[in-house]
Design a protein around this motif. Structure first.
Motif, mmCIF file in Angstrom:
data_model
loop_
_atom_site.group_PDB
_atom_site.id
_atom_site.type_symbol
_atom_site.label_atom_id
_atom_site.label_comp_id
_atom_site.label_asym_id
_atom_site.label_seq_id
_atom_site.Cartn_x
_atom_site.Cartn_y
_atom_site.Cartn_z
ATOM 1 N N SER A 82 0.985 -1.167 0.025
ATOM 2 C CA SER A 82 0.089 0.003 0.146
ATOM 3 C C SER A 82 0.850 1.222 -0.151
ATOM 4 C CB SER A 82 -0.910 -0.108 1.238
ATOM 5 O OG SER A 82 -0.253 0.196 2.483
ATOM 6 N N TYR A 83 0.236 2.343 -0.360
ATOM 7 C CA TYR A 83 0.709 3.587 -0.290
ATOM 8 C C TYR A 83 0.006 4.671 0.124
ATOM 9 C CZ TYR A 83 3.165 7.848 -1.971
ATOM 10 O OH TYR A 83 3.822 8.960 -2.191
ATOM 11 N N ASN A 84 0.352 5.345 1.165
ATOM 12 C CA ASN A 84 -0.514 6.260 1.874
ATOM 13 C C ASN A 84 -2.094 5.713 2.086
ATOM 14 O OD1 ASN A 84 1.453 8.411 1.743
ATOM 15 N ND2 ASN A 84 0.502 9.266 -0.212
ATOM 16 N N GLY A 85 -1.981 4.596 2.700
ATOM 17 C CA GLY A 85 -3.129 3.970 2.929
ATOM 18 C C GLY A 85 -4.063 3.117 2.004
ATOM 19 N N ASN A 86 -3.390 3.355 0.567
ATOM 20 C CA ASN A 86 -4.305 2.789 -0.389
ATOM 21 C C ASN A 86 -3.658 1.615 -0.992
ATOM 22 O OD1 ASN A 86 -6.128 4.838 -0.438
ATOM 23 N ND2 ASN A 86 -4.665 5.891 -1.556
#
Length: 116
Positions: A46-50
């Motif tokens: 994930s990246y920044n919660g996505n």
């Protein structure tokens, strides 16, 4: 994270250290869990919660639930037949593999590797 279970279109995962749980929809998961049983560990990217990717283990051991019986006369080199594993995925296996046997599968290609 640990893959817990699917509930309709949602797939539930848990962080085994913090016990935090997340649910991802079928669109986010795609075919990543095709060879993964419940309670198996997967890598959630994930990246920044996505979440953008789910990586299953490279190799899994699954039981054959349905396949046609092989015949004694079938000795052609490399001959295969379709088989369904316990997760519901379809795999091409050699003619000598029977129902109830455990096989090792490469999750990247979906190929049969060996009997277990």
């Amino acid at each position: 994270m640990q893959y817990l279970y699917s509930d309709g279109d949602l797939f539930n995962f848990m962080d085994v250290e913090t016990y935090d749980q997340i649910a991802l929809n079928a669109e986010a998961v795609g075919d990543a869990l095709k060879f993964v049983k419940e309670n198996e560990m997967v890598k959630i990217c994930s990246y920044n919660g996505n979440v953008f990717a789910i990586e299953p283990p490279l190799f899994v051991e699954l039981e054959i639930t349905d396949t046609e019986p092989g015949f004694k006369g079938d000795t052609a080199t490399g001959a295969t037949k379709p088989a369904i594993v316990e997760t519901g995925a379809k795999v091409m296996v050699p003619l000598f593999v029977e129902n109830g046997e455990k096989i090792k599968i490469d999750t990247r290609s979906g190929e049969y590797l060996s009997r277990v």
